[in-house]
Scaffold this active site. Structure first.
Site, PDB file in Angstrom:
ATOM      1  N   ASP A 193      -6.060  -6.686   7.091  1.00 30.44           N
ATOM      2  CA  ASP A 193      -7.388  -6.487   7.670  1.00 30.44           C
ATOM      3  C   ASP A 193      -8.407  -6.399   6.540  1.00 30.44           C
ATOM      4  O   ASP A 193      -8.073  -6.606   5.369  1.00 30.44           O
ATOM      5  CB  ASP A 193      -7.416  -5.229   8.552  1.00 30.44           C
ATOM      6  N   ASP A 245      -2.422  -4.382   3.672  1.00 34.98           N
ATOM      7  CA  ASP A 245      -2.543  -4.582   5.122  1.00 34.98           C
ATOM      8  C   ASP A 245      -3.416  -5.789   5.479  1.00 34.98           C
ATOM      9  O   ASP A 245      -4.384  -6.112   4.766  1.00 34.98           O
ATOM     10  CB  ASP A 245      -3.116  -3.324   5.783  1.00 34.98           C
ATOM     11  N   HIS A 293      -4.549 -11.237  14.470  1.00 32.84           N
ATOM     12  CA  HIS A 293      -3.359 -10.440  14.776  1.00 32.84           C
ATOM     13  C   HIS A 293      -2.973 -10.638  16.234  1.00 32.84           C
ATOM     14  O   HIS A 293      -3.765 -11.096  17.045  1.00 32.84           O
ATOM     15  CB  HIS A 293      -3.633  -8.954  14.541  1.00 32.84           C
ATOM     16  N   GLU A 340       0.804  -1.220   0.000  1.00 33.93           N
ATOM     17  CA  GLU A 340       0.000   0.000   0.000  1.00 33.93           C
ATOM     18  C   GLU A 340       0.833   1.264   0.000  1.00 33.93           C
ATOM     19  O   GLU A 340       0.415   2.287  -0.546  1.00 33.93           O
ATOM     20  CB  GLU A 340      -0.937   0.007   1.223  1.00 33.93           C
ATOM     21  N   TYR A 382       1.258  -4.926  13.540  1.00 31.68           N
ATOM     22  CA  TYR A 382       0.134  -4.211  12.934  1.00 31.68           C
ATOM     23  C   TYR A 382      -0.718  -3.543  14.003  1.00 31.68           C
ATOM     24  O   TYR A 382      -1.033  -4.146  15.030  1.00 31.68           O
ATOM     25  CB  TYR A 382      -0.723  -5.166  12.108  1.00 31.68           C
ATOM     26  N   GLU A 442      -9.970  -3.866   5.166  1.00 34.02           N
ATOM     27  CA  GLU A 442      -9.664  -2.817   4.183  1.00 34.02           C
ATOM     28  C   GLU A 442      -8.556  -3.295   3.263  1.00 34.02           C
ATOM     29  O   GLU A 442      -8.627  -3.113   2.054  1.00 34.02           O
ATOM     30  CB  GLU A 442      -9.182  -1.574   4.902  1.00 34.02           C
ATOM     31  N   ARG A 482      -3.826  -2.091  13.890  1.00 30.59           N
ATOM     32  CA  ARG A 482      -5.297  -2.143  13.929  1.00 30.59           C
ATOM     33  C   ARG A 482      -5.701  -3.546  14.363  1.00 30.59           C
ATOM     34  O   ARG A 482      -5.802  -4.463  13.559  1.00 30.59           O
ATOM     35  CB  ARG A 482      -5.892  -1.785  12.560  1.00 30.59           C
TER      36      ARG A 482
END
Length: 700
Positions: free
Chosen positions: A84, A82, A349, A9, A303, A86, A305
């Site tokens: 997750d 990432d 995670h 990203e 990570y 998103e 989040r």
């Protein structure tokens, strides 16, 4: 030439990964999302099972062309966005644009950007997880429907330019309700009564607070008025004070878990003064990679989040070694500390932790900005503390009796600091009562000396306004939002000017209160806490495969469409209050009023439409332009960022992002501004032809 392409990203992440993978790989960045629902239309065909229409984002069209051209040179392409929802959705959009088969092994994920984690991901690619993608799509479609269907109603019933959001409206409601509680709060009187005592023959004093009458002292008696307090004082005056009971015990205070997203945001707000947006921005930098002297680009944390507090066993072993080396054997617990996550926390995670415990904060400080260092140290210390032994205190509670009344003194002395050796658990946003540190050694029935009696009138206080930290906590406790949504939710309601932030405190604007009232009257179901939390759980169910996208969207819309129709029929138009000024209209002589348009506030004649006169609101700084001697005024960009500029623009082009401060330049006499040089605060002369700068002191 490289044989395999990896798409991430951000360029920072690409740089960090590049040093692990070597010459057989080329790493490029998508710079976040590349496709989204169209900006100016709904983009969701409700009649065709809520089919979304995606388009390439305008600012990504050139990038997409380059990615397509690059992808043609490689047979193997890995999507490493990432880990997750998103990130999964971004990979899915990339696969669509690059014509990759998303059911083949094209997706790689890693919770930390280290050589072992990236290498393991390359060895174990997987298909794109469509459950995660559909969960993200469902959230995006739900939010688009709410925003695009309710916003026009707000335009019609309140004023143009307003907007609503599913989670944002609920967050705004929390803040508005707290404001109503504060406004409606009726203070109640109460009194504190205490004895100032000393052991006979000693000068050192200690306090004992009133507990109640003998026999009912288990629960502290509230003293409501002065007469009651004076009556107790009269009864005990001149009477002996003796020790009724002594209880001594050891109290253990156990370490708190390592950070997850919500607790990181709360502690960074309380201890560092960071906004949630700033916390997540700096944490993203630490995750993606920082140039460390002698090591190159290094991902410093896992990570950020996550709602999990799980820690990998091998990392716990490393933490134990560090604790023993730094603090000693007794600071490491006999068994590893294990923390369980509440509710529907996803354990894909780990908790937020350092990736390499050899990278001590103080040793890499010179490679970090001040904000990066502060946040990294906070994460590092919290993680190490979570793996340490509990703190132990000796707690002594002594009850004193005097003519049937009981007074209590509590003393607490830390005999082993344990995890407190590295981490301060006090909450920077809350006032905490601390126990007395000193109590003399006394025996049962021993008489003590009375040195003084203190009484203090108090009044109950209204609940505190939310801070970003306490709002995140409230949202999490109610199950509203998820780790990735707390920060953008708060940023959105502030940007829409429904909520203002002063220092740490959040409070609703007049506009925010009006919009919230409309939402509660017309869409109470949408801003209901339980309804919003239930929707979040349904999104989790889609991700884990126990529900599907269509059933969640259909169930929501069937109810929502009826509520929307009723709101259009039944809600009355609200007249927004206007603020009158002492500025006189040049055309008709009326006092002009403050109105709000697309680009902020302006002066308008109240005689509209007969008189259409408007004026810009001028915020005069009181300073003179160093170029043309015109007035220097505060201006605002379209994105509502403030700067200073000359009133004679465009004839004069003087402008600066730095705001004026007290004092004039000792070299040229021009006013000074407050700015930053290499991330450090400085006094800077406003005159572009003068080079005077001076570092700001802390007190300034």
């Amino acid at each position: 030439m490289a044989k395999k392409l990896v798409i991430v990203e951000s360029p920072a992440k690409a740089k960090t990964i590049n040093k692990f993978l070597g010459k057989d790989f080329k790493i490029v960045a998508s710079y976040g999302h590349i496709r989204d629902l169209p900006a100016k239309t709904l983009g969701v065909n409700i009649e065709e099972d809520f089919k979304p229409t995606y388009s390439i984002m305008p600012d990504k069209k050139e990038l997409v062309k380059k990615l397509k051209a690059e992808a043609q040179n490689y047979e193997t392409i890995y999507l490493a966005t990432d880990p997750d929802r998103e990130g999964e959705a971004i990979s899915w959009h990339l696969a669509h644009i690059l014509k990759l088969n998303s059911s083949e092994n094209c997706r790689i994920t890693f919770n930390e950007i280290t050589k072992s984690a990236v290498g393991s991901a390359i060895e174990n690619p997987r298909p794109i997880d469509m459950n995660m993608v559909n969960s993200q799509q469902t959230r995006r479609i739900l939010d688009r429907i709410v925003g695009y269907k309710i916003s026009p109603l707000l335009w019609k019933k309140v004023r143009r330019g307003l907007s609503a959001g599913r989670v944002q409206s609920v967050a705004a409601r929390l803040i508005c309700e707290r404001e109503r509680e504060i406004e409606g709060f009726v203070p109640e009187e109460y009194w504190n009564l205490a004895l100032v005592l000393s052991k006979k023959g000693e000068k050192k004093k200690f306090n004992a607070r009133y507990q109640g009458v003998e026999g009912s002292e288990a629960k502290r008696t509230e003293l409501k008025d002065k007469d009651t307090v004076d009556k107790i004082i009269n009864e005990i005056t001149g009477q002996p004070i003796t020790v009724k009971s002594i209880v001594r015990k050891q109290k253990k205070r156990y370490p708190i878990p390592p950070f997850k997203t919500s607790t990181l945001q709360q502690d960074a707000s309380n201890k560092l003064g960071f906004t949630t947006k700033k916390t997540m921005s700096v944490a993203q930098q630490l995750y993606e990679g920082i140039e460390i002297s002698g090591s190159g680009s290094v991902g410093l944390i896992t990570y950020m989040r996550t709602d999990s507090t799980r820690i990998a066993i091998e990392v716990q072993h490393s933490a134990r070694d560090l604790i023993i080396n730094k603090f000693g054997e007794k600071y490491a617990p006999k068994a590893f500390n294990v923390y369980t996550s509440k509710g529907k926390a996803q354990d894909a995670h780990e908790a937020i932790r350092p990736t390499d415990l050899a990278l001590l904060p103080n040793e890499i400080k010179e490679s970090l900005t001040n904000d990066q260092y502060k946040l990294y140290k906070l994460i590092f210390d919290r993680f190490i503390a979570s793996q340490m032994a509990p703190a132990v205190s000796d707690v002594t509670t002594i009850d004193f009796k005097c003519d049937g009344h009981i007074f209590r003194s509590v003393g607490s002395i830390v005999i082993f600091n344990g995890f407190l050796a590295i981490y301060d658990i006090s909450n920077g946003d809350e006032e905490e009562e601390s126990d007395e540190a000193y109590i003399p050694k006394l025996e049962k029935n021993e008489e003590v000396d009375l040195r003084d009696i203190t009484k203090e009138q108090k009044f109950t206080q209204p609940p505190r306004r939310y801070t970003e930290a306490s709002l995140v906590k409230a949202l999490e406790e109610r199950g509203i939002g998820r780790p990735s949504t707390y920060s953008p939710t708060i940023s959105t309601i502030i940007a829409r000017e429904y909520i203002n932030r002063e220092k740490k405190t959040l409070f609703p604007t007049e506009l925010g209160i009006i919009v919230n009232d409309v939402m509660e009257k017309g869409f109470n179901h949408i801003v209901d806490y339980n309804f919003t939390a239930d929707l979040e759980n349904k999104l989790d169910d889609i991700e884990n495969g126990s529900s599907d996208m269509l059933s969640v969207l259909s169930g929501f819309y069937n109810e929502f469409s009826g509520i929307l129709d009723d709101a259009y029929k039944n809600l009355e138009k609200i007249e927004m209050p206007v603020e009158e000024t002492d500025v006189i209209c040049d055309l008709c002589g009326r006092n002009m009023v403050i109105k709000e348009g697309r680009f902020g506030k302006f002066l308008a004649c109240p005689g509209f439409p007969e008189c259409r006169n408007t004026k810009q609101i001028v915020d005069d700084t009181g300073h003179t332009c160093p170029k043309c001697k015109g007035r220097v005024i505060v201006k605002t960009t379209r994105k509502k960022k403030k700067f200073i500029g000359c009133e004679n623009y465009p004839t004069c082009d003087f402008s600066s992002w730095n705001m004026p401060m007290e004092g004039n330049c000792p070299k040229c006499g021009t006013f000074l501004t407050a700015g930053k040089i290499d991330f450090k605060p400085y006094k800077i002369c406003a005159n572009p032809d003068c080079d005077y700068t001076e570092a700001l002191k802390k007190e300034e």
